[in-house]
Design a protein around this motif. Structure first.
Motif, PDB file in Angstrom:
ATOM      1  N   THR C   2       0.711  -0.780   0.318  1.00 54.44           N
ATOM      2  CA  THR C   2       0.186   0.097  -0.074  1.00 54.44           C
ATOM      3  C   THR C   2       0.698   1.391   0.152  1.00 54.44           C
ATOM      4  N   VAL C  24     -11.636  12.194  -4.132  1.00 51.18           N
ATOM      5  CA  VAL C  24     -10.368  11.481  -3.742  1.00 51.18           C
ATOM      6  C   VAL C  24     -10.951   9.726  -3.245  1.00 51.18           C
ATOM      7  N   GLU C  25     -12.155   9.667  -2.458  1.00 50.02           N
ATOM      8  CA  GLU C  25     -11.922   8.081  -2.128  1.00 50.02           C
ATOM      9  C   GLU C  25     -12.525   7.405  -3.191  1.00 50.02           C
ATOM     10  N   SER C  28      -9.695   6.286  -5.290  1.00 49.92           N
ATOM     11  CA  SER C  28      -8.624   5.341  -4.570  1.00 49.92           C
ATOM     12  C   SER C  28      -9.121   4.428  -4.550  1.00 49.92           C
ATOM     13  N   SER C  29     -10.632   4.265  -4.506  1.00 49.34           N
ATOM     14  CA  SER C  29     -11.104   3.258  -3.947  1.00 49.34           C
ATOM     15  C   SER C  29     -10.906   2.256  -5.155  1.00 49.34           C
ATOM     16  N   ILE C  35      -3.174   2.438  -2.625  1.00 46.87           N
ATOM     17  CA  ILE C  35      -3.342   3.331  -2.523  1.00 46.87           C
ATOM     18  C   ILE C  35      -4.776   4.137  -1.747  1.00 46.87           C
ATOM     19  N   GLN C  36      -3.873   4.603  -0.106  1.00 47.70           N
ATOM     20  CA  GLN C  36      -4.438   4.436   0.516  1.00 47.70           C
ATOM     21  C   GLN C  36      -4.624   6.625   0.577  1.00 47.70           C
ATOM     22  N   SER C  37      -5.244   7.171   0.645  1.00 48.56           N
ATOM     23  CA  SER C  37      -5.459   8.691   0.109  1.00 48.56           C
ATOM     24  C   SER C  37      -5.866   9.204   2.234  1.00 48.56           C
ATOM     25  N   VAL C 213      -5.687  11.909  -8.193  1.00 49.08           N
ATOM     26  CA  VAL C 213      -5.612  10.856  -7.692  1.00 49.08           C
ATOM     27  C   VAL C 213      -4.350   9.398  -8.654  1.00 49.08           C
ATOM     28  N   CYS C 214      -5.258   9.478  -9.304  1.00 53.06           N
ATOM     29  CA  CYS C 214      -4.729   8.369 -10.923  1.00 53.06           C
ATOM     30  C   CYS C 214      -3.665   8.553 -11.038  1.00 53.06           C
ATOM     31  N   ALA C 217      -1.223   7.595  -8.616  1.00 58.20           N
ATOM     32  CA  ALA C 217      -1.013   6.212  -8.762  1.00 58.20           C
ATOM     33  C   ALA C 217      -0.241   5.878  -9.326  1.00 58.20           C
TER      34      ALA C 217
END
Lengths: 259, 259, 259, 259, 259, 259
Positions: C2, C24-25, C28-29, C35-37, C213-214, C217
């Motif tokens: 992670t 973001v959630e 990330s999910s 990924i833990q945001s 986020v992407c 990642a």
């Protein structure tokens, strides 16, 4: 939800396909179940893409290979470090994300330094890649294209140490003389050498195939789709294309358009 | 001393080939005995080139057509108004002058006005041609690309008056809104319409096919040769290309390289 | 393995922070465990960033917030759609990937269309973002910046329907007049509206926070690190900076440099 | 139908005029009866054009020489390798094609290689020509301007071997360090040296005067005319210009405008 | 220490010279004793500079006027809003600061807004000024060139209210459609109208003549000198220039070079 | 009428402030009574600005220092040779002229030579300044940025002879290899060295602080005001900014906006 990525080596070299597949696997596995990758190569064409002529031939056979598979994948990655013409052709044929590893490597380099250099195989590739960077709209960040004095095929034929030696030498010139802050390994056959070279240079190094998987994964995660406005609009199936001797290509294009 | 020019329509449409041939003849005859032109078209591929996918397919079949004929001509003109990929591939294969009608039209427009606009077939072609102009290094002189709301095939299928009407309409927008000083007819199928359109617009109009013959004649007269340094260096014949199913292409390339 | 991503809203608005956190959630999910945001906002400064003055103030307080947290995260994402100055400052302070959502949105737009437009809040932001796009080296792909006639704060204060209505209107102008092929939602407060707007426009729409986020990642997956050559070299701790009244900032910077 | 080309050396050197005339004759004769060329020089002004001051003086006397002759020719070629200001002035005064040998050389170089370098006389000319290339919209293809350490007058005063030696030396630097693929001989006084220099360099070399004749012939063959929209609109005769002491110029301009 | 500035109107219109002189005086007087200005015009040539032909003629007579006066002044300002060729010629002839009012207006506009537009006389001037801005290296800040539908001579012949009305109208288009943040009055004949127009527009307006005096004063105050390296190197006196019929020019140039 | 200029050193170094103040005084005194200058420095922040992080910190404290003083001065000059972010923030807060010494130095260099180079402190500053030049729209005139191998603080800490020696060495490379025609001393700490360095180089040298005073004087003399359209529009006072811990900044901004 697992997404399926098709990676295509546009030449027929099995050695290069294997090299590519290893980087693809390494990058895909990081994402766990999210990305499932398949690596294939063209059935016919050229054994390696050494310039514009080879790119033209390999584009044709890449289209022949990919078009029938479009339905089965969520994104397409062309694993040739050139502004490979198959990408624009495929973006016309589908709204799924399509990109080549050259664009992916550039997109990953942008946030990591003020400028980047591409280390390519030969001086023949230099102006072709400079032109490709300009076409991709990224020339303001290009420090230089430097060549390592070999062919694309050499990258998977010569001893790995020799390949590394030449790449480090060319990269050093890019860093010291051209002030590159990030180095892009400019051939799919250089996949897997990132760590070795980076450790000798002291600047970040981009493995273009790995970058390709990661950028594709990012687009898949955010639901990115190819715009069908203007540039990549799909044409109507054209019944008059009867004299095409490779019906696989045009039939697949038409079938896709009819969906 | 007579020089022989090969003009190649990369699609398979006989109608368009005829249209092109007429402009070629008209332009060639001006030079008396100096230029002897032959117009051919691809044997296979697409009936018209309507975008990037068609360009890729037609590039392959253009190479197949031209490579065996390279020995017999002094210069090659690709009669497709796009940044047609066959040109760069052919420049690798020969040091004789090779160009497409898009580049020729731009080169002739430059001394005639501060800026030019291209009137293309469809909005799908607009970004492709903008990109082509940039690749050719001429974007500082580009006022705009405007489209006439039809396909490439329409240019030789619709009534001539209708084609003219749409071209004049699009050209007027380019002249009035985009301040174009010269208009380029952006499709080989528009060959032969220069006088009609120019008389209605009041600005110079370029017939790209005619421009192609004239620029080629100029290069032949001054002894211009394609540079074999870096960008267009010819590769060594590669014996491993055994699995190419269209041996005509690779054999001709190799034979040429061996000279 | 992670990876931990810190997302920072540089203003103090809790409403905007919540809006950002939702995107973001969602993004990330998709990556499962990879990924833990964590989403935070500045403790002090401005309630929304409405221009260059606010950017300057919010940069200071963003640095104060982030520097003590640098050790605990693998990458930093600044959730302000501007060329936010905190990014370059933080890249000096760490070799972990740092980017803002404006750059991420551009990087994701590049492979999806020939050009993109940014729909921003106000006409005040237009030249600032045009300048930002130029600084990021992406102006060749910019069709236009269009504004929706509101403030950044309005994006989370007005009724959602009204915000959507204004964004669709501005986007339509970008698509029709400026020939944009992809639309970027140019404010963090517009996060979460991508689907609604895209369905009305018919072209891809980029949610910049999701893109952030992407792209982060992707960089984490390929092991991307900020180059420490030239542009982002970290300076030595400087003992004389004793008169800085917010010791948190300089001490954290120094501690980081000393590692 | 024979077309008449007027070639004008803007300085007063008879030696340079002779050198130019030889290249003009060689190039014209290739076209058979199509092109009939006449080479003249300015009656007054400077013996050679060594910079911006000389260009200004020679522009005036070039206009004086050419304006009364405009009626008798179909195209005008200014045989000075600079962005010579007489060209734009003359394009205002006629719709016949007008160009200088610098533009012609660039137009012929474009299809022959990815980039070109200009070998000029002195370091004083370098920034002037760089600026000229930019003004002509061709800087994306410029590899460099290199100088041969002499004056324009030296090109026709020094021993031919010495001139060649210096040009080859400067060209080699351009090819090896600046990656030029085509070399432009950047002074009218270098006319006639193309073959000698090309054979020593291994890349194509452009004789600008010869290029000028060939590009002019191409424009004449395709019926190219200077656009009278905006940039090159001809002004009305202005009766108040009574105090011009060189009536030849303004009278000829006025007579032309009145047609 | 008082510095002497020579302002030169390159045309022969006394009316325009008077208009210029008034702005010169107003601007000079602000600096107290520091700047002492003298305004002259060409003795011969054109009554107004309406395009490239006029610029060429007026350049010659400007040089004739200025060269004998070079010794008596500390800086030269050419009061024609064009990229007037006399400036580069004079910079070769002296190391004192030389500039034209177009460059001065641009230099003063840069710090005042993100972009500027030039309001010029006629559509004929538009492309000439666009080219001039590019040559001066400032095109990234240019919003547009808009014309007021008149000649240069009209600016001092028509009623002042009419001139203002046309300028305000053209400026409004620049501000509203082209997003100009600063307006440059693009003709020396528009000197003195800054306040009137600015009050109607609500954006800063630059009087180019006034800007010229102020930029010259700034250069004089900081001791700025024209670089004699490469671009503006002065040539040796050339004894062979015996056939120049206007001995004033070449003699003055030679005398200056001999110092 | 005397105009009051506030010069702000954004760092806290008294030594550097003194160095700056001397150049400010020297330049101001040339204008007699016209310009009255006051030099201050930030009360808190960093002792010298060595990169992007320091620029961000010093921007905050510069705003804190300047905002309460805005009423008392007619123009603001930021004495840091960087594209210092305080300038854009302040231009939002006032319509008085605001500029930094980097922009002033560039504006003064433009009329003096074809190209300029900046001699900066360290290789870390090079890409930051290259980026700044691009943002200011002046990159077409930039020959290079070269560094002198020291810190900003070194410029006022090392022996003056050593500082001069390093600057001359870096400048020589810029002149000889990069063909710079004018040299800009790229650090406020280099103020006062212009004559010494220029005499050793033979090309004009710009003291950026002195240039700043002179450009500001020019703007004050012509009544130049910051455009409030789009880019530098001032925002409404925002009552919700209650949680700003440095009330001096936001209150001053609000007070100014309320006028």
């Amino acid at each position: 939800m697992t997404r399926k990525l098709l990676v295509v080596n546009p030449n027929t070299s099995q050695k290069m396909t294997n090299t590519i597949a290893q980087s693809v696997e390494a990058a895909s596995s990081v994402f766990g179940d999210f990305i499932q990758s398949t690596t294939v190569c063209a059935d016919k064409g050229v054994e390696s893409v050494e310039g514009a002529f080879d790119e033209a031939i390999s584009t044709y056979w890449t289209l022949e290979k990919v078009l029938p598979l479009l339905d089965q994948y969520d994104a397409i990655l062309i694993a040739c470090f050139s502004n490979h013409a198959s990408v624009k052709a495929l973006r016309e044929a589908t709204n799924k994300p399509v990109l080549h590893v050259m664009e992916a490597a550039i997109l990953q380099a942008c946030p990591l330094g003020a400028t980047f250099s591409i280390v390519t195989d030969s001086d023949h590739w230099r102006p072709l890649l400079e032109e490709g960077v300009r076409d991709l709209g990224a020339h303001d960040k290009l420090a230089s294209v430097r060549d390592a004095g070999m062919t694309a095929l050499d990258t998977v034929s010569l001893a790995r140490e020799e390949v590394v030696r030449r790449l480090v030498e060319a990269s050093r010139v890019a860093v010291q003389e051209d002030k590159a802050e990030v180095i892009l390994l400019g051939c799919a056959g250089m996949a897997g050498l990132k760590e070795t070279i980076s450790s000798q240079l002291g600047v970040p190094v981009i493995d273009a195939v790995m970058a390709g998987v990661c950028v594709a994964a990012g687009l898949l995660a955010s639901g990115g789709l190819t715009s069908k406005r203007a540039m990549y609009t799909q044409l109507e199936p054209r019944p008059n294309e009867v004299n095409v001797p490779e019906p696989g290509i045009m039939a697949a294009y038409g079938a896709n358009a009819a969906q």
